[in-house]
Design an enzyme around this catalytic site. Structure first.
Site, mmCIF file in Angstrom:
data_model
loop_
_atom_site.group_PDB
_atom_site.id
_atom_site.type_symbol
_atom_site.label_atom_id
_atom_site.label_comp_id
_atom_site.label_asym_id
_atom_site.label_seq_id
_atom_site.Cartn_x
_atom_site.Cartn_y
_atom_site.Cartn_z
ATOM 1 N N ASP A 1 9.091 32.508 7.056
ATOM 2 C CA ASP A 1 9.266 31.351 7.879
ATOM 3 C C ASP A 1 9.514 30.095 6.911
ATOM 4 O O ASP A 1 9.313 29.027 7.617
ATOM 5 C CB ASP A 1 8.362 31.115 8.607
ATOM 6 C CG ASP A 1 7.788 32.367 9.606
ATOM 7 O OD1 ASP A 1 8.456 33.262 9.484
ATOM 8 O OD2 ASP A 1 6.687 32.398 10.218
ATOM 9 N N GLY B 1 -1.541 30.409 8.549
ATOM 10 C CA GLY B 1 -0.905 30.773 9.825
ATOM 11 C C GLY B 1 -0.322 31.884 9.399
ATOM 12 O O GLY B 1 -0.925 33.194 9.457
ATOM 13 N N CYS B 2 1.140 32.091 9.401
ATOM 14 C CA CYS B 2 1.952 33.079 9.350
ATOM 15 C C CYS B 2 1.769 34.008 8.264
ATOM 16 O O CYS B 2 1.839 35.052 7.961
ATOM 17 C CB CYS B 2 3.378 32.982 9.787
ATOM 18 S SG CYS B 2 3.616 32.356 11.446
ATOM 19 N N VAL B 3 1.441 33.244 6.965
ATOM 20 C CA VAL B 3 1.373 33.945 5.679
ATOM 21 C C VAL B 3 -0.040 34.839 5.802
ATOM 22 O O VAL B 3 -0.064 35.920 5.550
ATOM 23 C CB VAL B 3 0.833 32.850 4.565
ATOM 24 C CG1 VAL B 3 0.659 33.694 3.411
ATOM 25 C CG2 VAL B 3 2.293 32.260 4.535
ATOM 26 N N THR C 1 0.622 37.707 8.231
ATOM 27 C CA THR C 1 1.234 38.874 7.692
ATOM 28 C C THR C 1 0.625 39.587 6.542
ATOM 29 O O THR C 1 0.623 40.909 6.426
ATOM 30 C CB THR C 1 2.483 38.010 7.002
ATOM 31 O OG1 THR C 1 3.422 37.571 7.964
ATOM 32 C CG2 THR C 1 3.454 39.261 6.433
#
Length: 212
Positions: A29, A149-151, A154
Site C-alpha cells: 500500500d 494496519g495493513c502491514v 498481511t
C-alpha cells in the site's frame, strides 16, 4: 516474570525462522496518500519509501519477484464494506483519486505484480497465497504502510498461510512512532522476523552473487 519487557518476551518467544529458500518481496500500500502532506494519511517522512526502493532494487538484482499492493474501491464504495464504513481516510482510495497513485520511484515494472485489495490484509479476498504457492515461494519479505494496519494484517496472514515472514523495519512506516514500534515488537515476538534493511540487502546481495 521479568519486569523488563524485552527480556520477558525473549524468554517466552525469542525464536527466528529465517528468510526462507525462495523469496518474494511484498510492498504493501505504498501510495501517494502516505507521502502527501495534504492527505490525512500523511506520515511526515518518506524514509520508509526510500528504504523500500533500496530493498526493491536489491530484490530485483537477486531475481526475487516483487509484488505491490494497493487499496482500490468502486467509485461508490460498493465493495468497501465495514472497513470503509469505519476508516474515514479510505475515501482517498476510491477509484481514480490521485492519492491512490504510486509515489515517485515506485511505479511498477512490467514484471511486477499488482494485487488490489479492499481490506487490510493482502491475502484477504485476493489470489496472493495461490500465486505465491504457484511460484514456489516459501518466504515473504514485507515492506509498506501502515505498520500497525495493513502491514500487520498481511504479516499475520502470511504466517497463517505457511510462509516464513520477514518484516523490514526501516521499510515500514506509520503516522506515529508509538504504534510503529509497538507493532514491530509484537510481530517479531509472534509472527515474523523483524529485520533491518542492512541485513535484508546483505542477504539479497548474497543471492544475487550466487546467480552470477
Amino acid at each position: 516474570m521479568s519486569d523488563d519487557l524485552s527480556e520477558n518476551y525473549a524468554r517466552a518467544f525469542g525464536r527466528r525462522v529465517g528468510f526462507g529458500d525462495k523469496l518474494a518481496l511484498i510492498v504493501i500500500d505504498m501510495v501517494e496518500a502516505y507521502f502527501n502532506p495534504e492527505c490525512d494519511l500523511y506520515m511526515g517522512s518518506d524514509a520508509s519509501l526510500l528504504s523500500t526502493l533500496r530493498v526493491r532494487e536489491a530484490a530485483r538484482a537477486a531475481g526475487v519477484p516483487v509484488i505491490l499492493t494497493n487499496v482500490v474501491y468502486h467509485p461508490l464504495a460498493l465493495d468497501g464494506g465495514r472497513f470503509f464504513e469505519k476508516s474515514k481516510p479510505l475515501r482517498y482510495f476510491l477509484q481514480g483519486n490521485p492519492m491512490g497513485a504510486w509515489p515517485k520511484g515506485l511505479v511498477p515494472e512490467a514484471d511486477e505484480l499488482i494485487v488490489s485489495k479492499q481490506y487490510p490484509s493482502a491475502f484477504f479476498g485476493t489470489s496472493l497465497a495461490s500465486t505465491l504457492t504457484a511460484m514456489g515461494v516459501d518466504g515473504v519479505m514485507l515492506t509498506g504502510v501502515s505498520t500497525s494496519g495493513c502491514v500487520r494484517a498481511t504479516c499475520v496472514d502470511a504466517m497463517s498461510h505457511g510462509f516464513r515472514t520477514s518484516v523490514i523495519a526501516e521499510a515500514c512506516g506509520d503516522r506515529h512512532p508509538a504504534p510503529h514500534e509497538a507493532n514491530l515488537f509484537d510481530m517479531n515476538a509472534k509472527y515474523a522476523d523483524v529485520v533491518s534493511e542492512a541485513e535484508t540487502i546483505a542477504h539479497l546481495n548474497g543471492l544475487a552473487a550466487k546467480r552470477g
